[in-house]
Design a protein around this motif. Sequence first.
Motif, PDB file in Angstrom:
ATOM      1  N   SER A 136      -9.527   4.291 -13.075  1.00 22.36           N
ATOM      2  CA  SER A 136     -10.541   5.246 -13.556  1.00 22.36           C
ATOM      3  C   SER A 136     -11.766   5.271 -12.645  1.00 22.36           C
ATOM      4  CB  SER A 136     -10.954   4.891 -14.992  1.00 22.36           C
ATOM      5  OG  SER A 136     -11.370   3.537 -15.050  1.00 22.36           O
ATOM      6  N   GLU A 137     -12.110   4.132 -12.030  1.00 23.01           N
ATOM      7  CA  GLU A 137     -13.302   4.102 -11.164  1.00 23.01           C
ATOM      8  C   GLU A 137     -13.089   4.886  -9.866  1.00 23.01           C
ATOM      9  OE1 GLU A 137     -12.638  -0.473  -9.761  1.00 23.01           O
ATOM     10  OE2 GLU A 137     -12.485   0.217 -11.822  1.00 23.01           O
ATOM     11  N   ASP A 138     -11.808   5.132  -9.505  1.00 25.91           N
ATOM     12  CA  ASP A 138     -11.532   5.923  -8.299  1.00 25.91           C
ATOM     13  C   ASP A 138     -11.528   7.423  -8.569  1.00 25.91           C
ATOM     14  OD1 ASP A 138     -11.306   4.036  -6.282  1.00 25.91           O
ATOM     15  OD2 ASP A 138      -9.214   3.586  -6.729  1.00 25.91           O
ATOM     16  N   PHE A 139     -11.478   7.818  -9.850  1.00 25.40           N
ATOM     17  CA  PHE A 139     -11.301   9.230 -10.203  1.00 25.40           C
ATOM     18  C   PHE A 139     -12.365  10.121  -9.555  1.00 25.40           C
ATOM     19  CE2 PHE A 139     -11.817  13.001 -12.824  1.00 25.40           C
ATOM     20  CZ  PHE A 139     -10.500  13.446 -12.939  1.00 25.40           C
ATOM     21  N   ASP A 140     -13.620   9.703  -9.624  1.00 24.36           N
ATOM     22  CA  ASP A 140     -14.709  10.531  -9.082  1.00 24.36           C
ATOM     23  C   ASP A 140     -14.887  10.375  -7.569  1.00 24.36           C
ATOM     24  OD1 ASP A 140     -15.344  11.550 -11.591  1.00 24.36           O
ATOM     25  OD2 ASP A 140     -16.622   9.821 -12.074  1.00 24.36           O
ATOM     26  N   LYS A 141     -14.182   9.406  -6.963  1.00 29.87           N
ATOM     27  CA  LYS A 141     -14.339   9.171  -5.517  1.00 29.87           C
ATOM     28  C   LYS A 141     -13.400  10.038  -4.679  1.00 29.87           C
ATOM     29  CE  LYS A 141     -15.499   4.274  -6.227  1.00 29.87           C
ATOM     30  NZ  LYS A 141     -15.006   2.890  -6.009  1.00 29.87           N
ATOM     31  N   VAL A 142     -12.428  10.668  -5.341  1.00 26.00           N
ATOM     32  CA  VAL A 142     -11.434  11.450  -4.589  1.00 26.00           C
ATOM     33  C   VAL A 142     -11.380  12.880  -5.116  1.00 26.00           C
ATOM     34  CG1 VAL A 142      -9.971   9.491  -3.973  1.00 26.00           C
ATOM     35  CG2 VAL A 142      -9.563  10.662  -6.133  1.00 26.00           C
ATOM     36  N   GLU A 143     -10.944  13.776  -4.246  1.00 24.81           N
ATOM     37  CA  GLU A 143     -10.772  15.173  -4.635  1.00 24.81           C
ATOM     38  C   GLU A 143      -9.289  15.530  -4.591  1.00 24.81           C
ATOM     39  OE1 GLU A 143     -13.055  17.818  -2.210  1.00 24.81           O
ATOM     40  OE2 GLU A 143     -14.886  16.605  -2.384  1.00 24.81           O
ATOM     41  N   ASP A 144      -8.948  16.564  -5.329  1.00 21.18           N
ATOM     42  CA  ASP A 144      -7.578  17.063  -5.317  1.00 21.18           C
ATOM     43  C   ASP A 144      -7.211  17.461  -3.879  1.00 21.18           C
ATOM     44  OD1 ASP A 144      -5.490  17.639  -7.328  1.00 21.18           O
ATOM     45  OD2 ASP A 144      -5.522  19.606  -6.402  1.00 21.18           O
ATOM     46  N   GLY A 145      -6.074  16.970  -3.366  1.00 21.78           N
ATOM     47  CA  GLY A 145      -5.652  17.315  -2.011  1.00 21.78           C
ATOM     48  C   GLY A 145      -6.063  16.327  -0.941  1.00 21.78           C
ATOM     49  N   ASP A 146      -6.902  15.345  -1.305  1.00 20.85           N
ATOM     50  CA  ASP A 146      -7.256  14.294  -0.340  1.00 20.85           C
ATOM     51  C   ASP A 146      -6.008  13.464  -0.011  1.00 20.85           C
ATOM     52  OD1 ASP A 146      -9.895  14.962  -0.225  1.00 20.85           O
ATOM     53  OD2 ASP A 146     -10.631  13.271  -1.410  1.00 20.85           O
ATOM     54  N   LYS A 179       0.850  -1.195   0.000  1.00 20.75           N
ATOM     55  CA  LYS A 179       0.000   0.000   0.000  1.00 20.75           C
ATOM     56  C   LYS A 179       0.881   1.239   0.000  1.00 20.75           C
ATOM     57  CE  LYS A 179      -3.563  -2.324   2.743  1.00 20.75           C
ATOM     58  NZ  LYS A 179      -4.094  -2.473   4.114  1.00 20.75           N
ATOM     59  N   VAL A 180       0.358   2.318  -0.566  1.00 17.85           N
ATOM     60  CA  VAL A 180       1.063   3.596  -0.576  1.00 17.85           C
ATOM     61  C   VAL A 180       0.134   4.657  -0.004  1.00 17.85           C
ATOM     62  CG1 VAL A 180       1.982   5.412  -2.080  1.00 17.85           C
ATOM     63  CG2 VAL A 180       2.599   3.033  -2.496  1.00 17.85           C
ATOM     64  N   VAL A 181       0.682   5.489   0.878  1.00 18.15           N
ATOM     65  CA  VAL A 181      -0.081   6.579   1.493  1.00 18.15           C
ATOM     66  C   VAL A 181       0.397   7.885   0.890  1.00 18.15           C
ATOM     67  CG1 VAL A 181      -0.672   7.705   3.667  1.00 18.15           C
ATOM     68  CG2 VAL A 181      -0.163   5.270   3.628  1.00 18.15           C
ATOM     69  N   GLY A 182      -0.556   8.747   0.498  1.00 12.57           N
ATOM     70  CA  GLY A 182      -0.117  10.013  -0.065  1.00 12.57           C
ATOM     71  C   GLY A 182      -1.259  10.952  -0.411  1.00 12.57           C
ATOM     72  N   ARG A 183      -0.890  12.060  -1.064  1.00 14.16           N
ATOM     73  CA  ARG A 183      -1.834  13.120  -1.424  1.00 14.16           C
ATOM     74  C   ARG A 183      -2.275  12.961  -2.875  1.00 14.16           C
ATOM     75  NH1 ARG A 183       1.475  16.738  -1.309  1.00 14.16           N
ATOM     76  NH2 ARG A 183       1.548  17.252  -3.533  1.00 14.16           N
ATOM     77  N   VAL A 184      -3.580  13.108  -3.105  1.00 12.84           N
ATOM     78  CA  VAL A 184      -4.135  12.989  -4.463  1.00 12.84           C
ATOM     79  C   VAL A 184      -3.876  14.272  -5.248  1.00 12.84           C
ATOM     80  CG1 VAL A 184      -6.254  12.769  -5.813  1.00 12.84           C
ATOM     81  CG2 VAL A 184      -5.921  11.346  -3.785  1.00 12.84           C
ATOM     82  N   GLU A 185      -3.390  14.100  -6.468  1.00  9.47           N
ATOM     83  CA  GLU A 185      -3.288  15.222  -7.412  1.00  9.47           C
ATOM     84  C   GLU A 185      -4.026  14.833  -8.677  1.00  9.47           C
ATOM     85  OE1 GLU A 185       0.705  16.545  -8.081  1.00  9.47           O
ATOM     86  OE2 GLU A 185       1.022  17.119  -5.977  1.00  9.47           O
ATOM     87  N   LYS A 186      -4.933  15.715  -9.105  1.00  7.91           N
ATOM     88  CA  LYS A 186      -5.715  15.441 -10.315  1.00  7.91           C
ATOM     89  C   LYS A 186      -5.202  16.298 -11.469  1.00  7.91           C
ATOM     90  CE  LYS A 186     -10.182  13.676  -8.906  1.00  7.91           C
ATOM     91  NZ  LYS A 186     -11.636  13.886  -8.946  1.00  7.91           N
ATOM     92  N   PHE A 187      -5.162  15.676 -12.621  1.00 10.31           N
ATOM     93  CA  PHE A 187      -4.735  16.390 -13.835  1.00 10.31           C
ATOM     94  C   PHE A 187      -5.576  15.884 -15.002  1.00 10.31           C
ATOM     95  CE2 PHE A 187      -1.920  16.724 -17.593  1.00 10.31           C
ATOM     96  CZ  PHE A 187      -1.738  18.095 -17.601  1.00 10.31           C
ATOM     97  N   LYS A 188      -6.454  16.777 -15.492  1.00  6.96           N
ATOM     98  CA  LYS A 188      -7.403  16.406 -16.541  1.00  6.96           C
ATOM     99  C   LYS A 188      -8.207  15.188 -16.113  1.00  6.96           C
ATOM    100  CE  LYS A 188      -4.826  18.610 -20.266  1.00  6.96           C
ATOM    101  NZ  LYS A 188      -4.121  18.454 -21.550  1.00  6.96           N
ATOM    102  N   LYS A 189      -8.073  14.083 -16.816  1.00  7.50           N
ATOM    103  CA  LYS A 189      -8.883  12.885 -16.515  1.00  7.50           C
ATOM    104  C   LYS A 189      -8.108  11.839 -15.701  1.00  7.50           C
ATOM    105  CE  LYS A 189     -12.862  13.776 -18.421  1.00  7.50           C
ATOM    106  NZ  LYS A 189     -14.078  13.849 -17.588  1.00  7.50           N
ATOM    107  N   HIS A 190      -6.971  12.253 -15.160  1.00  6.69           N
ATOM    108  CA  HIS A 190      -6.142  11.297 -14.411  1.00  6.69           C
ATOM    109  C   HIS A 190      -5.956  11.756 -12.970  1.00  6.69           C
ATOM    110  CE1 HIS A 190      -5.192   9.142 -18.089  1.00  6.69           C
ATOM    111  NE2 HIS A 190      -4.919  10.314 -18.653  1.00  6.69           N
ATOM    112  N   ALA A 191      -5.834  10.785 -12.080  1.00 12.90           N
ATOM    113  CA  ALA A 191      -5.567  11.078 -10.671  1.00 12.90           C
ATOM    114  C   ALA A 191      -4.358  10.267 -10.216  1.00 12.90           C
ATOM    115  CB  ALA A 191      -6.782  10.739  -9.812  1.00 12.90           C
ATOM    116  N   PHE A 192      -3.476  10.919  -9.471  1.00 10.04           N
ATOM    117  CA  PHE A 192      -2.249  10.286  -8.979  1.00 10.04           C
ATOM    118  C   PHE A 192      -2.189  10.411  -7.456  1.00 10.04           C
ATOM    119  CE2 PHE A 192      -1.585  12.221 -13.087  1.00 10.04           C
ATOM    120  CZ  PHE A 192      -0.947  11.243 -13.840  1.00 10.04           C
ATOM    121  N   VAL A 193      -1.486   9.465  -6.844  1.00 10.82           N
ATOM    122  CA  VAL A 193      -1.177   9.582  -5.413  1.00 10.82           C
ATOM    123  C   VAL A 193       0.319   9.866  -5.296  1.00 10.82           C
ATOM    124  CG1 VAL A 193      -1.134   8.447  -3.166  1.00 10.82           C
ATOM    125  CG2 VAL A 193      -3.019   8.000  -4.743  1.00 10.82           C
ATOM    126  N   VAL A 194       0.643  11.038  -4.730  1.00  9.44           N
ATOM    127  CA  VAL A 194       2.049  11.405  -4.501  1.00  9.44           C
ATOM    128  C   VAL A 194       2.438  10.880  -3.116  1.00  9.44           C
ATOM    129  CG1 VAL A 194       3.704  13.299  -4.321  1.00  9.44           C
ATOM    130  CG2 VAL A 194       1.747  13.481  -5.892  1.00  9.44           C
TER     131      VAL A 194
END
Length: 704
Positions: free
Chosen positions: A163-173, A134-149
């Motif tokens: 892709s199914e997680d994209f709408d479940k998280v917000e930028d900065g979560d 598992k990886v713990v981190g901050r969500v960053e969204k860019f266009k249609k993609h979401a990353f965990v830093v």
Amino acid sequence: MEIREDMIFEALHKLNKPLKAREIAKFLGIPPESRELLREKLKEMAKEGKVVKLKGAKYALPEKLNLMVGKLCVYRNGFGFVDPLNGGKGIFVPGRNMAGAMNGDIVAVQIVKETKDGKKEGKIVSVVERAVRKVVGRVEKFKKHAFVVPEDKRVRYDVVLTSEDFDKVEDGDYVVAEIVSYPSETRSPVGKVVENLGKEGPKLDIELIIRKYDLPVEFPPEVLEEADRIPIEVKEEDLKGRVDLREQLTFTIDGETARDFDDAVAIEKLPDGNYKLFVHIADVTHYVKPGSALDREAYSRGTSVYFPDRCIPMLPERLSNGICSLNPAVDRLTFTCEMIINKHGNVVDYKIYESVIHSKARLTYIIAQRIIDGDEEARKKFPHVVESLSSMYELAQILYKKRHKRGSIDFDLPEPVVVLNMEGEPVDIYKADRLWSHRLIEEFMIVANETVAEFMFWADYPSVYRVHESPDREKLSEFLNFVRSLGVRTPNIKNDIQPKILQKILEQVEGKPEEKLVNYLMLRTMARAKYSPDNIGHFGLASTCYTHFTSPIRRYADLQLHRLLKMALKGEFNADNIPLWEEKLEKVCKHITERSINADEAERDVVQLKQLQYAAKHIGEVFEGIITGVNEQGLFVETVESLIPGFVHVSALKNDYYLCIPKQYCLIGERTRTIFRIGDRVLVKLVAVDIEGRKAEFEIVKKL
């Protein structure tokens, strides 16, 4: 059909090429119904580095391919070192040669370069076992993609969310993402969100560290149900076969905030001048049975973890703070090590047995110290323990002198104590005092641990030892050369180093400006202590036989040892079960060592985080500091009072250009010839704090 390692080695040697499991089975005549056993054996051998798994599910002997198998440790800068499983020097791996491996993975590494002084550079060719799930981190969204830093900067990859997680998280979560696809040289890891921790806040930071080190947050329901079935009082039937010591003047000495009391002590001064010391340890094994849900969870956790605002216990509170804890004024089941110790500190006789006690007082280290020092108010509050504490102080001094005489090394490195407010913000940081009341308990626990270890060792029973290897010769040689340059007398080392030699070095610098420097550097030469079924001694304590017997509420090592001790005392070991236990203890010791290291790293991470949060409120202020490290980029500094770690970049040393002399651990000014060396005291101004990057920046105000 039994499948042994020597059979697999024979197949790989004779056919002399990488083989699939079915090819090994064919060579050895293993029938189809036993091939799953072969695959399991191959996986086990791969994890231990005895064989290496290649692409195409082929297995090979590492030495045939110039490969080594080891554990990868990645540093924040992106490079890593692979520590071979079978011992030896670490192999440097540059970031470009990671091949998708992550921090903690067991990997096969190919040596691509070796220098004249024996330093090796490698390239990872395969991952044997994944450590990061598992990886713990901050969500960053860019266009249609979401990353965990990742919060953990040793994880070099951002994790792409499905892709199914994209709408479940917000930028900065802040989220916990489970890896579903691991990285390669050309592809990032892919993960799915298993927990959303929300936005940044003062109490979120420790929660993130708990997830980062994959520490368990809750006890599973079946564990709590099992704990609830355990009585909260000692029953009459529990006393069968136990030595009844409830009338004895026994008491505990612990920290101010402690709630789980593993150990209690009692003493008698004998007519011949000897001391009879009783070390009573909570008998956790009476309640936590092998194979139970409680036992499985305790093994999985391995140890309790202590943070400034909470404890993540190994056992549920009903046991750790209740029936197992040696609380005052209640009956408790214990495992006792009773020792007769003479005026020279030698244990001349001992007994180990199951017992029941009734603690007569719960003392803190501060109160115990005040009683030892003759404080009237403290003595009036606990009049019944005054005489016992006086005898204990006498004995502790004898034991300390004996341990010192044999060369036991005591590092004088202060520990920071972090004080948090209700919101979890640090309001104070100070150095922990080391009182004689601390030393008293330390000495009694050490002598009990040694006595139990010697009993198991000389009886030749399977056991768990706490071992500490001699320092690495190369690191040690470098250290000795440096302390000689300070004018410290050191002998030339031809054979094995003795702890006494290092202890004498510490004595020569005690109270001098370079004392901290020598303590830091000596500690860096040391190996890490670990658990092992093989007794190789404990170098730091200068002990030939050492174990962990005294903390079964918070360490699985001690719990496991108690079970082995009980088997030994009841004569339950035999020729049939000893080999099985020896094999089992190899795995147990490896696991509990890893859990212990993980807990230490998590505790350090939280303290460092809180130190930097505290520092962020003091930017612009001047502190007294000590230089703790030097490299080409600058100086590592730690403040003396609040122990805040930080860095002074060479560009901040504005009066000169500075050259780094690594073997002298210093920077030297080209023009002024000013020297900044590890151990030097300096006045520093705090100029910046990067909490996420775990960095504080200082400027030198003045060299002291």
